[in-house]
Design an enzyme around this catalytic site. Structure first.
Site, PDB file in Angstrom:
ATOM      1  N   CYS A 102      49.909  48.728  34.159  1.00 41.73           N
ATOM      2  CA  CYS A 102      50.341  50.085  33.817  1.00 41.73           C
ATOM      3  C   CYS A 102      50.938  50.118  32.404  1.00 41.73           C
ATOM      4  O   CYS A 102      50.191  50.039  31.440  1.00 41.73           O
ATOM      5  CB  CYS A 102      51.311  50.630  34.867  1.00 41.73           C
ATOM      6  N   HIS A 205      48.278  49.970  39.580  1.00 42.94           N
ATOM      7  CA  HIS A 205      49.367  49.116  40.060  1.00 42.94           C
ATOM      8  C   HIS A 205      48.894  48.213  41.214  1.00 42.94           C
ATOM      9  O   HIS A 205      49.196  48.481  42.378  1.00 42.94           O
ATOM     10  CB  HIS A 205      50.542  49.969  40.544  1.00 42.94           C
ATOM     11  N   GLU A 207      50.033  45.459  42.278  1.00 48.32           N
ATOM     12  CA  GLU A 207      51.139  44.896  43.069  1.00 48.32           C
ATOM     13  C   GLU A 207      51.532  45.813  44.223  1.00 48.32           C
ATOM     14  O   GLU A 207      52.129  45.364  45.218  1.00 48.32           O
ATOM     15  CB  GLU A 207      52.342  44.597  42.163  1.00 48.32           C
TER      16      GLU A 207
END
Length: 231
Positions: A102, A205, A207
């Site tokens: 990001c 994102h 994660e």
């Protein structure tokens, strides 16, 4: 020995702020190492790590890409800008693996002379309806991936659904990088530097991609590829 992955942080709150990144690095066999501002210079930091992860967060000061301040810009932290850009530049020079997420992809591009859309909604001419600013819940959209790119070979798909939470995006690409994925409206969703052993940035994102099996597999492939690139 576990590969040591550096995460730049302005202060010791990084354990809380970047918990998702730390947990994911550890899940796939790495060791997260916080690079705390004031505890060394960029060369010192890079000497301590095997790879660098640049996490998501607030906006980058437009001085770094020679633009005027946009009225919609938010959460600028100039200390963080300076820390992350300087560490990335040193990692770039030493060719250690770098994974940007990001804000991280934006830092990578700006550090190499690129620019940003400071506010997608007002600066991008298409109807950029797939990129909400940060909120309590990510949105989702599809991306088109260059199949022969590093990202394409990692994911094994030419199209994929990803999450989304950002209001800035890469505009002009930093020197040495190539675009390897775009959203349906043309926003840059991934880039990489083919001259480096592993230097990949994504606008989404991974994660946080845990909601379903497809998301979890995408997340696993990316983090395992990053960690396995470390020699």
């Amino acid at each position: 020995m576990k590969p040591k992955i550096g995460i730049p942080v302005v202060d010791r709150d990084g354990n809380h702020m970047f918990k998702n990144y730390i947990t994911t690095i550890e899940e796939y066999g790495g060791e997260a190492h916080l690079l705390i501002r004031g505890c060394g210079n960029a060369k010192d930091f890079v000497s301590q790590i095997d790879g660098l992860l640049l996490p998501g967060g607030g906006d980058i000061h437009p001085d770094y890409f020679n633009q005027e301040w946009h009225p919609e810009i938010i959460n600028v932290n100039e200390d963080r800008d300076e820390l992350e850009i300087s560490i990335f530049e040193e990692a770039f020079n030493q060719d250690i693996p770098v994974f940007g997420i990001c804000r991280g992809i934006q830092v990578m591009s700006v550090a190499m002379g690129g620019s940003l859309y400071q506010d997608i909604e007002t600066e991008y001419p298409q109807e950029a309806v797939t990129h909400p600013s940060i909120s309590a819940k990510d949105s989702r959209h599809n991306i088109e991936i260059e199949p022969e790119s590093v990202l394409g070979k990692i994911i094994g798909e030419s199209a994929e659904e990803v999450n989304s939470a950002h209001h800035q995006a890469v505009d002009d690409i930093g020197e040495g990088f190539v675009v390897t994925a775009r959203s349906e409206d043309g926003i840059v969703e991934a880039m990489e530097n083919p001259s480096k052993q592993f230097m990949v940035g994504v606008q989404y994102h991974p994660e946080r991609m845990t909601q379903n099996e497809k998301f979890r597999e995408h997340r696993r492939k990316l983090f395992e590829a990053f960690l396995s690139s470390i020699k």
